[in-house]
Each structure stands twice: as C-alpha cells, then as structure tokens.
Scaffold this motif. Structure first.
Motif, PDB file in Angstrom:
ATOM      1  N   ILE A   1      -6.330  -2.741  11.254  1.00 49.09           N
ATOM      2  CA  ILE A   1      -6.774  -3.853  10.388  1.00 49.09           C
ATOM      3  C   ILE A   1      -6.015  -3.887   9.073  1.00 49.09           C
ATOM      4  N   TYR A   2      -5.333  -2.794   8.732  1.00 49.42           N
ATOM      5  CA  TYR A   2      -4.594  -2.781   7.454  1.00 49.42           C
ATOM      6  C   TYR A   2      -3.554  -1.679   7.500  1.00 49.42           C
ATOM      7  N   GLU A   3      -2.357  -1.988   7.037  1.00 43.46           N
ATOM      8  CA  GLU A   3      -1.369  -0.916   6.862  1.00 43.46           C
ATOM      9  C   GLU A   3      -0.940  -0.901   5.408  1.00 43.46           C
TER      10      GLU A   3
ATOM     11  N   LYS B   1       0.628   1.688   1.964  1.00 43.17           N
ATOM     12  CA  LYS B   1       1.828   2.469   1.697  1.00 43.17           C
ATOM     13  C   LYS B   1       1.721   3.878   2.289  1.00 43.17           C
ATOM     14  N   ALA B   2       0.537   4.420   2.333  1.00 44.64           N
ATOM     15  CA  ALA B   2       0.377   5.805   2.786  1.00 44.64           C
ATOM     16  C   ALA B   2      -0.527   5.968   4.000  1.00 44.64           C
ATOM     17  N   LYS B   3      -1.327   4.930   4.295  1.00 48.27           N
ATOM     18  CA  LYS B   3      -2.291   5.076   5.384  1.00 48.27           C
ATOM     19  C   LYS B   3      -2.418   3.773   6.175  1.00 48.27           C
ATOM     20  N   ILE B   4      -2.939   3.920   7.409  1.00 50.68           N
ATOM     21  CA  ILE B   4      -3.256   2.755   8.235  1.00 50.68           C
ATOM     22  C   ILE B   4      -4.750   2.821   8.544  1.00 50.68           C
TER      23      ILE B   4
ATOM     24  N   THR C   1     -19.633  10.360  -0.495  1.00 53.04           N
ATOM     25  CA  THR C   1     -18.279   9.930  -0.131  1.00 53.04           C
ATOM     26  C   THR C   1     -18.298   9.202   1.206  1.00 53.04           C
ATOM     27  N   HIS C   2     -17.156   8.613   1.558  1.00 53.92           N
ATOM     28  CA  HIS C   2     -17.058   7.905   2.841  1.00 53.92           C
ATOM     29  C   HIS C   2     -16.736   8.854   3.995  1.00 53.92           C
ATOM     30  N   PHE C   3     -16.500  10.131   3.695  1.00 55.56           N
ATOM     31  CA  PHE C   3     -16.032  11.076   4.716  1.00 55.56           C
ATOM     32  C   PHE C   3     -17.078  11.323   5.812  1.00 55.56           C
TER      33      PHE C   3
ATOM     34  N   LEU D   1     -12.166  10.092   9.996  1.00 56.91           N
ATOM     35  CA  LEU D   1     -13.205   9.121  10.321  1.00 56.91           C
ATOM     36  C   LEU D   1     -14.030   8.891   9.052  1.00 56.91           C
ATOM     37  N   VAL D   2     -14.146   7.615   8.652  1.00 59.96           N
ATOM     38  CA  VAL D   2     -14.827   7.299   7.389  1.00 59.96           C
ATOM     39  C   VAL D   2     -15.799   6.139   7.566  1.00 59.96           C
ATOM     40  N   LYS D   3     -16.761   6.067   6.647  1.00 60.66           N
ATOM     41  CA  LYS D   3     -17.655   4.901   6.608  1.00 60.66           C
ATOM     42  C   LYS D   3     -16.858   3.722   6.077  1.00 60.66           C
ATOM     43  N   LYS D   4     -17.062   2.568   6.704  1.00 61.24           N
ATOM     44  CA  LYS D   4     -16.328   1.373   6.279  1.00 61.24           C
ATOM     45  C   LYS D   4     -16.838   0.902   4.914  1.00 61.24           C
ATOM     46  N   LEU D   5     -15.924   0.701   3.994  1.00 63.82           N
ATOM     47  CA  LEU D   5     -16.301   0.268   2.640  1.00 63.82           C
ATOM     48  C   LEU D   5     -15.781  -1.126   2.339  1.00 63.82           C
ATOM     49  N   ARG D   6     -16.505  -1.810   1.435  1.00 66.74           N
ATOM     50  CA  ARG D   6     -15.917  -2.958   0.745  1.00 66.74           C
ATOM     51  C   ARG D   6     -15.368  -2.350  -0.541  1.00 66.74           C
TER      52      ARG D   6
ATOM     53  N   TYR E   1      -6.792  -2.336 -12.649  1.00 67.21           N
ATOM     54  CA  TYR E   1      -7.085  -3.368 -11.655  1.00 67.21           C
ATOM     55  C   TYR E   1      -6.186  -3.115 -10.451  1.00 67.21           C
ATOM     56  N   LYS E   2      -6.817  -2.877  -9.284  1.00 70.04           N
ATOM     57  CA  LYS E   2      -6.063  -2.533  -8.072  1.00 70.04           C
ATOM     58  C   LYS E   2      -5.396  -3.786  -7.520  1.00 70.04           C
ATOM     59  N   SER E   3      -4.122  -3.985  -7.886  1.00 66.41           N
ATOM     60  CA  SER E   3      -3.376  -5.155  -7.425  1.00 66.41           C
ATOM     61  C   SER E   3      -1.890  -4.795  -7.367  1.00 66.41           C
TER      62      SER E   3
ATOM     63  N   LEU F   1      -9.319   7.827  -8.471  1.00 71.33           N
ATOM     64  CA  LEU F   1     -10.347   7.659  -7.438  1.00 71.33           C
ATOM     65  C   LEU F   1     -10.547   6.183  -7.117  1.00 71.33           C
ATOM     66  N   GLU F   2     -10.974   5.925  -5.888  1.00 72.44           N
ATOM     67  CA  GLU F   2     -11.382   4.567  -5.500  1.00 72.44           C
ATOM     68  C   GLU F   2     -12.786   4.634  -4.925  1.00 72.44           C
ATOM     69  N   PHE F   3     -13.559   3.611  -5.216  1.00 74.22           N
ATOM     70  CA  PHE F   3     -14.927   3.544  -4.716  1.00 74.22           C
ATOM     71  C   PHE F   3     -15.125   2.260  -3.922  1.00 74.22           C
TER      72      PHE F   3
ATOM     73  N   LEU G   1     -17.592   7.254  -2.776  1.00 69.88           N
ATOM     74  CA  LEU G   1     -16.213   7.595  -3.109  1.00 69.88           C
ATOM     75  C   LEU G   1     -15.370   7.409  -1.843  1.00 69.88           C
ATOM     76  N   GLY G   2     -14.256   6.678  -1.952  1.00 67.00           N
ATOM     77  CA  GLY G   2     -13.453   6.387  -0.766  1.00 67.00           C
ATOM     78  C   GLY G   2     -12.039   6.915  -0.851  1.00 67.00           C
ATOM     79  N   ASP G   3     -11.184   6.341  -0.042  1.00 65.60           N
ATOM     80  CA  ASP G   3      -9.745   6.612  -0.034  1.00 65.60           C
ATOM     81  C   ASP G   3      -9.426   8.093   0.205  1.00 65.60           C
ATOM     82  N   GLU G   4      -8.698   8.735  -0.693  1.00 64.69           N
ATOM     83  CA  GLU G   4      -8.252  10.117  -0.468  1.00 64.69           C
ATOM     84  C   GLU G   4      -8.211  10.869  -1.785  1.00 64.69           C
TER      85      GLU G   4
HETATM   86  P1  ADP Z   1      -2.322   1.019  -0.522  1.00 66.56           P
HETATM   87  O1  ADP Z   1      -3.230  -0.062  -0.049  1.00 66.56           O
HETATM   88  O2  ADP Z   1      -2.412   1.214  -2.018  1.00 66.56           O
HETATM   89  O3  ADP Z   1      -0.923   0.889  -0.040  1.00 66.56           O
HETATM   90  P2  ADP Z   1      -3.029   3.173   1.383  1.00 66.56           P
HETATM   91  O4  ADP Z   1      -1.769   3.144   2.176  1.00 66.56           O
HETATM   92  O5  ADP Z   1      -3.590   4.491   1.009  1.00 66.56           O
HETATM   93  O6  ADP Z   1      -2.916   2.401   0.000  1.00 66.56           O
HETATM   94  O7  ADP Z   1      -4.081   2.313   2.197  1.00 66.56           O
HETATM   95  C1  ADP Z   1      -5.385   2.639   2.364  1.00 66.56           C
HETATM   96  C2  ADP Z   1      -6.236   1.440   1.977  1.00 66.56           C
HETATM   97  O8  ADP Z   1      -7.535   1.609   2.508  1.00 66.56           O
HETATM   98  C3  ADP Z   1      -6.398   1.308   0.472  1.00 66.56           C
HETATM   99  O9  ADP Z   1      -6.169  -0.034   0.102  1.00 66.56           O
HETATM  100  C4  ADP Z   1      -7.846   1.713   0.209  1.00 66.56           C
HETATM  101  O10 ADP Z   1      -8.405   1.001  -0.868  1.00 66.56           O
HETATM  102  C5  ADP Z   1      -8.516   1.359   1.508  1.00 66.56           C
HETATM  103  N1  ADP Z   1      -9.669   2.194   1.867  1.00 66.56           N
HETATM  104  C6  ADP Z   1      -9.850   3.525   1.610  1.00 66.56           C
HETATM  105  N2  ADP Z   1     -11.000   3.975   2.143  1.00 66.56           N
HETATM  106  C7  ADP Z   1     -11.568   2.907   2.779  1.00 66.56           C
HETATM  107  C8  ADP Z   1     -12.788   2.733   3.505  1.00 66.56           C
HETATM  108  N3  ADP Z   1     -13.629   3.741   3.726  1.00 66.56           N
HETATM  109  N4  ADP Z   1     -13.071   1.483   3.983  1.00 66.56           N
HETATM  110  C9  ADP Z   1     -12.208   0.448   3.778  1.00 66.56           C
HETATM  111  N5  ADP Z   1     -11.061   0.564   3.098  1.00 66.56           N
HETATM  112  C10 ADP Z   1     -10.729   1.774   2.598  1.00 66.56           C
END
Ligand code: ADP
Ligand code: UDP
Length: 234
Positions: free
Chosen positions: A7-9, A11-14, A68-70, A80-85, A122-124, A178-180, A189-192
């Motif tokens: 659903i999303y790719e 810079k560091a994660k999918i 956390t979402h872990f 495996l994480v809880k889906k966040l907005r 601001y995350k943009s 941190l990202e929430f 708490l989300g992301d990594e």
């Molecule tokens: P970026 O989007 O900055 O390139 P990443 O490659 O780390 O960063 O992508 C991971 C994306 O997933 C980030 O935008 C982050 O905000 C989002 N994310 C992290 N944890 C969750 C979660 N539990 N549910 C939904 N989105 C998440």
C-alpha cells in the motif's frame, strides 16, 4: 501472517496489508537517504539490522507501558504492526546539541543542553519537513491539542527510558525522531526507532554509531549499525 497488498513504498520501508484489516507489515529495506532524499545509497543489511533493533526497543518500551504499534517480528525484515492513521508531525527530542540544532543556534555539536528540547516538524517530503510549533499544529489542524499533549508526554517518557537503556550499554542518546498515529482512537508510537532516526554516540570516545556516518561519509556504516544491534541485544 502473510504480506498481501503493497500500500505504500517509502524511502526506507514498504507497507503491506495482511489478512487482518487492523494489522500491517512494515518491510525494512537497505536503501538509505539523506538531505531530503538528495543523497541516496545502500547500507548492506540495514533492513534486517534496523528491524531487529527497532523490535527490541519497541518490546522494551511496551514492557514499560509505552503504547506502540509493535505486535511481532515475524521475520528478519518484517515487523507486524497495528495500522495507524499517521499524524503528520515528526517529534524530535534532543539531549545534546547536534545536527540542525547546532547550525541553527551556532553552538558546537556535543554541547550539553540545560534542558531536554522537543521540536516539531511538519511531515512533508515536498516541503522538506519544515519546523513548526504548537500554534501551527492547532491552526492547520494537524492534531488535536490533546493528541499533541499525549505525543509530547510519550516522547519524554521514551527519552527517559531509552537514555537509560543506551547509557547502560555505553551509548549516549543524543537526539531522535518519533512518529505517532491513531489506532482505534488511541495514540500509539509508530514507525521505527533505529540508528536511521537517532543520534547515538559512544559514551567514551563520542564516535558516531548512526546515520551521520552515511550522511557525512565517515565510513564503517554497516559496522556501526551492527554494533548498535549487538549492544541493544545485551
Ligand atoms: P518515508 O515515508 O519518510 O519515506 P519510510 O520509508 O520509513 O518513510 O515509510 C514508512 C511509512 O509508514 C512512513 O510514512 C510512516 O509514517 C508510515 N508508518 C509507520 N508506521 C505505520 C503504521 N503502523 N501504520 C501506518 N503507517 C505507518
Ligand atoms: N531525523 C529523522 N528524520 C528526519 C529528520 C530528522 O529521523 O526527517 C532525526 C535525525 O536522525 C536526528 C534527529 O532527528 O536523530 C534530529 O535531526 P536534525 O534536526 O538535527 O536533522 P538533520 O538535518 O541533521 O538530519
């Protein structure tokens, strides 16, 4: 739990969906970027190293009642994480002067701070994550006042626990991001939490053990991440 749809790719994660609509899989890649994506590279094995480091840290925080979402680490590169907005605010916590704070204030890196600093960005990606404050958060509706308060309380709690955690392992926690996000009405708490988004210095030698080795071409990047994993698992 299997990976279903991408659903999303980033810079560091999918991110992938799973059979459970409330859960996602974060897949950790080896790609590294810096300076708003202008510098690109690969850090060998970074995906697996970061997944293991982050999973250990999320478990540690969960044991101390940080939400956390872990959920689980099903494989070397999957979390495996809880889906966040995701709330589009990056919360940076600083214990020691470094990076952009050093430039902004004209104070050398490594200078101690009288108090911990929290900064909001601001995350943009297109805007290059500009710095904002609580007024911007309210005026642009990025988060509710109560949500922001919870994020800041959690960030300070994370700072206390992780500063101690790293200190016991001979590492100084200089700063981190941190990202929430919101899951079923709750702020989690989300992301990594990895050397990609934290500054970690050897307590004795002040040697950098984080992404600054990549940003500043200091060499031995993978070795530094491996050393952090080794210490985090102690
Ligand atoms: P970026 O989007 O900055 O390139 P990443 O490659 O780390 O960063 O992508 C991971 C994306 O997933 C980030 O935008 C982050 O905000 C989002 N994310 C992290 N944890 C969750 C979660 N539990 N549910 C939904 N989105 C998440
Ligand atoms: N950080 C991050 N993602 C960002 C910006 C910062 O993970 O988009 C982390 C960075 O790794 C450091 C802390 O937040 O641990 C503070 O970063 P700083 O503002 O000094 O940014 P720099 O310009 O040096 O990346």
């Amino acid at each position: 739990m299997k990976r279903l749809e991408k659903i999303y790719e980033g810079k560091a994660k999918i991110l992938y969906t799973t059979e459970d609509p409330n859960l996602l899989i974060q897949y950790f890649k080896d790609e590294a970027t810096a300076f708003d994506g202008k510098k690109k590279g690969i850090i060998q094995d970074k995906g697996a190293l970061n997944n293991k480091i982050s999973s250990r840290i999320f478990r540690y925080l969960e044991d101390r009642s940080v939400k956390t979402h872990f959920v689980d680490m099903p494989s070397d590169r999957e979390m495996l994480v809880k889906k966040l907005r995701i709330i589009p605010i990056e919360v940076v916590v600083r214990n020691v002067v470094a990076g952009s704070l050093s430039k902004r204030m004209g104070v050398e890196e490594g200078a101690p701070l009288k108090e911990t600093i929290i900064e909001l960005y601001y995350k943009s990606d297109p805007l290059g994550d500009p710095m904002i404050n609580e007024y911007h958060v309210k005026a642009f509706g990025l988060a509710e006042a109560d949500e922001l308060r919870k994020m800041e309380v959690s960030a300070l709690k994370v700072n206390r626990f992780l500063s101690e955690f790293f200190d016991e392992r001979g590492i100084m926690l200089v700063d981190f991001k941190l990202e929430f996000g919101v899951h079923k009405g709750e702020i989690l708490l989300g992301d990594e939490i990895t050397p990609d988004g934290c500054r970690l210095w050897d307590k004795e030698t002040r040697e950098k053990m984080d992404k600054d080795r990549f940003r500043r071409d200091l060499g031995k990047v993978e070795e530094a991440y491996q050393e952090v994993l080794r210490k985090v698992l102690e």
